[in-house]
Scaffold this active site. Structure first.
Site, PDB file in Angstrom:
ATOM      1  N   CYS A 266    -109.878  26.440 -96.510  1.00  0.00           N
ATOM      2  CA  CYS A 266    -108.489  26.309 -96.993  1.00  0.00           C
ATOM      3  C   CYS A 266    -108.315  26.510 -98.496  1.00  0.00           C
ATOM      4  O   CYS A 266    -107.617  27.430 -98.913  1.00  0.00           O
ATOM      5  CB  CYS A 266    -107.933  24.959 -96.599  1.00  0.00           C
TER       6      CYS A 266
HETATM    7  P1  NAD Z   1    -110.026  28.582 -86.816  1.00  0.00           P
HETATM    8  O1  NAD Z   1    -110.565  29.898 -87.204  1.00  0.00           O
HETATM    9  O2  NAD Z   1    -110.967  27.429 -86.632  1.00  0.00           O
HETATM   10  O3  NAD Z   1    -109.220  28.729 -85.438  1.00  0.00           O
HETATM   11  C1  NAD Z   1    -108.337  29.751 -85.140  1.00  0.00           C
HETATM   12  C2  NAD Z   1    -108.383  29.989 -83.633  1.00  0.00           C
HETATM   13  O4  NAD Z   1    -107.362  30.917 -83.284  1.00  0.00           O
HETATM   14  C3  NAD Z   1    -109.695  30.595 -83.152  1.00  0.00           C
HETATM   15  O5  NAD Z   1    -110.232  29.814 -82.101  1.00  0.00           O
HETATM   16  C4  NAD Z   1    -109.295  31.998 -82.651  1.00  0.00           C
HETATM   17  O6  NAD Z   1    -110.073  32.450 -81.568  1.00  0.00           O
HETATM   18  C5  NAD Z   1    -107.855  31.744 -82.250  1.00  0.00           C
HETATM   19  N1  NAD Z   1    -107.017  32.941 -82.179  1.00  0.00           N
HETATM   20  C6  NAD Z   1    -106.951  33.988 -83.031  1.00  0.00           C
HETATM   21  N2  NAD Z   1    -106.021  34.871 -82.607  1.00  0.00           N
HETATM   22  C7  NAD Z   1    -105.485  34.371 -81.480  1.00  0.00           C
HETATM   23  C8  NAD Z   1    -104.466  34.803 -80.585  1.00  0.00           C
HETATM   24  N3  NAD Z   1    -103.794  35.945 -80.791  1.00  0.00           N
HETATM   25  N4  NAD Z   1    -104.178  34.057 -79.513  1.00  0.00           N
HETATM   26  C9  NAD Z   1    -104.842  32.887 -79.279  1.00  0.00           C
HETATM   27  N5  NAD Z   1    -105.797  32.416 -80.105  1.00  0.00           N
HETATM   28  C10 NAD Z   1    -106.116  33.145 -81.186  1.00  0.00           C
HETATM   29  O7  NAD Z   1    -108.909  28.239 -87.869  1.00  0.00           O
HETATM   30  P2  NAD Z   1    -108.470  26.776 -88.391  1.00  0.00           P
HETATM   31  O8  NAD Z   1    -109.431  26.284 -89.401  1.00  0.00           O
HETATM   32  O9  NAD Z   1    -108.120  25.926 -87.224  1.00  0.00           O
HETATM   33  O10 NAD Z   1    -107.133  27.166 -89.179  1.00  0.00           O
HETATM   34  C11 NAD Z   1    -105.963  27.553 -88.496  1.00  0.00           C
HETATM   35  C12 NAD Z   1    -104.810  27.583 -89.483  1.00  0.00           C
HETATM   36  O11 NAD Z   1    -104.567  26.270 -89.981  1.00  0.00           O
HETATM   37  C13 NAD Z   1    -105.072  28.447 -90.711  1.00  0.00           C
HETATM   38  O12 NAD Z   1    -103.877  29.047 -91.108  1.00  0.00           O
HETATM   39  C14 NAD Z   1    -105.531  27.437 -91.746  1.00  0.00           C
HETATM   40  O13 NAD Z   1    -105.283  27.868 -93.063  1.00  0.00           O
HETATM   41  C15 NAD Z   1    -104.679  26.240 -91.395  1.00  0.00           C
HETATM   42  N6  NAD Z   1    -105.264  24.952 -91.778  1.00  0.00           N
HETATM   43  C16 NAD Z   1    -106.576  24.709 -91.596  1.00  0.00           C
HETATM   44  C17 NAD Z   1    -107.113  23.462 -91.928  1.00  0.00           C
HETATM   45  C18 NAD Z   1    -108.581  23.182 -91.775  1.00  0.00           C
HETATM   46  O14 NAD Z   1    -109.051  22.180 -92.317  1.00  0.00           O
HETATM   47  N7  NAD Z   1    -109.341  23.992 -91.053  1.00  0.00           N
HETATM   48  C19 NAD Z   1    -106.272  22.468 -92.446  1.00  0.00           C
HETATM   49  C20 NAD Z   1    -104.913  22.735 -92.589  1.00  0.00           C
HETATM   50  C21 NAD Z   1    -104.415  23.981 -92.249  1.00  0.00           C
END
Ligand code: NAD
Length: 425
Positions: A266
């Site tokens: 992030c």
């Molecule tokens: P991640 O990479 O762990 O997970 C994303 C998931 O989305 C993956 O499992 C992927 O296979 C899936 N995906 C991608 N395209 C897809 C589609 N078309 N249909 C269905 N599934 C699909 O990402 P994350 O860390 O969970 O982050 C997700 C969002 O949240 C990002 O924008 C991130 O910036 C934000 N965020 C993350 C955190 C954190 O601590 N990880 C905290 C706050 C916000």
């Protein structure tokens, strides 16, 4: 039972899903990653997060399940959270492909839906994305209208990996951004269990609130690292300075932790994205650019320190304790430890490493370094040991008088091993 669907079952999506399911909602996660989906349905968390395993055991399949069939997940629910990843592109801008694909698929599903639907954008997206990308894509593929046929709310997520479930269920605030009062009301209804302030605002304000929060946290870290680099040259313990500063209620002690710098999925990515967005609008945010620059240079401070002490010769064995960007997660994305390893491999030293949760992922990036089964083995086989993640178990290692360099301030003042030095203290 209220039914919700979640697109993207990663760190945010799965934690959101498990949390809502634990509150009695019926939740279906839709993800394109078949292996992830199968694992969830086998009650095995595809990521490491405290208490997630126990929750999946309790909730799957009754309240929580996963599927690769996004359409059926959406059609079987009244609200859908978009939680797909928004990684950095080469220029720092976020890569919106997953968000576009999810919006398109969501639109195609909504085309078949007879009743209204609420869409909640949890993915971190730069201001204007919901208005200019997400809503137009959904409208195009559903042939329906926002505000009339479906609702949209931007609801940024502030959880921290490592304490994600606890953070989700006890948030400091919930932000709901929309131009549509009905959407806000429906989203408030989903969060009726929350005891924190709920702030209503516009799409852009909600999107910006997330970037501004992360930019501030990153600024605090780079600030104390800048101070820490000065302190190191003056033989001052930065931790003491941070402690004194943190007692000031205007400053606060959180995120005033000097060391190897911030990483994760992030802070670095969000900083780059908001800098890019600002530049697109003809503004160069100099402070934020410096925050990134200080952070990028911090791993090389450690290399300089080793170099100045003659610890980078080819026969030196350097032990790495910690690969994840922080403790209590298996996430190694943009971990400073990886940059330290990269710089060390350029110098040709022998490297061995251990991490309780991050080794599988690290092996894919650095297949050639040696991985050990325990922190003690790393200590036993190294001439100098670098602490790069604050895993509590590293405190139990017997370093046998070898040089330890701490990039995370793992050891408090009274508990430091004999031959110990901190990166900024
Ligand atoms: P991640 O990479 O762990 O997970 C994303 C998931 O989305 C993956 O499992 C992927 O296979 C899936 N995906 C991608 N395209 C897809 C589609 N078309 N249909 C269905 N599934 C699909 O990402 P994350 O860390 O969970 O982050 C997700 C969002 O949240 C990002 O924008 C991130 O910036 C934000 N965020 C993350 C955190 C954190 O601590 N990880 C905290 C706050 C916000």
């Amino acid at each position: 039972m209220q039914k919700i669907s979640i697109i993207g079952a990663g760190y945010v999506g799965l934690v959101t899903a498990a949390s809502f399911a634990s509150l009695g909602f019926s939740v279906v996660c839709a993800d394109i990653d078949r292996k992830k989906v199968e694992k969830i349905n086998r009650k095995e968390p595809p990521i490491y997060e405290e208490n997630l395993q126990e929750l999946l055991k309790k909730l799957v399949p009754k309240n929580l399940s996963a599927t690769t069939k996004l359409k059926s997940a959406v059609l079987g629910s009244g609200a859908t959270f978009i939680c797909v990843g928004t990684p950095s592109q080469g220029n720092g801008m976020i890569y919106l492909e997953a968000v576009r694909n999810a919006s398109r698929e969501l639109g195609l599903a909504l085309k078949e839906k007879k009743t209204g639907h609420l869409i909640i954008v949890k993915s971190t997206v730069v201001p204007e994305t919901t208005e200019n990308v997400i809503i137009p894509e959904i409208e195009k593929f559903s042939e329906k209208r926002f505000g009339r046929d479906f609702g949209v709310v931007v609801n940024p997520e502030f959880l921290r990996e490592g304490t994600a479930l606890a953070d989700f269920l006890s948030p400091d605030r919930i932000v709901l951004g929309s131009t549509d009062a009905r959407s806000i009301r429906a989203a408030r209804n989903l969060y009726s269990w929350a005891e924190c302030p709920i702030v209503e605002c516009s799409f852009r304000e909600a999107e910006m609130a997330k970037y501004a929060s992360n930019a501030f946290l990153a600024t605090k870290i780079s600030f104390i690292n800048d101070i820490g680099n000065i302190c190191k040259k003056l033989s001052i313990d930065t931790n003491k300075i941070a402690y004194i500063m943190g007692l000031d209620s205007r400053i606060g002690k959180n995120f005033l932790k000097a060391g190897i710098g911030f990483g994760g999925s992030c802070l670095p990515k969000d900083l780059r994205a908001i800098i890019q967005k600002a530049e697109e609008k003809d503004y160069s945010p100099e402070l934020l650019s410096s925050v990134l620059e200080v952070n990028m240079k911090q791993p090389s401070k450690l290399i300089e320190m080793l170099d100045s002490r003659g610890m980078l010769s080819r026969k030196m064995r350097v032990g790495i304790l910690g690969l994840t960007f922080k403790a209590n997660t298996d996430d190694i994305r943009e971990s400073p430890s990886l940059e330290v390893i990269r710089l060390l491999t350029l110098r040709g030293v022998q490297i061995c490493a251990y991490d309780p949760k991050g080794m599988d992922a690290a092996k894919r990036i650095f297949p050639k370094i040696r991985y050990k089964r325990s922190a003690q083995q790393v200590a036993d086989k190294s001439d100098v040991i670098l602490i790069l993640t604050e895993w509590a178990e590293f405190k139990k290692v017997n370093f046998r008088g070898k040089q330890v360099i701490d990039g995370k301030n793992l050891f408090g003042e009274g508990e430091r091993p004999g031959n110990y030095e901190g990166l900024c203290w």
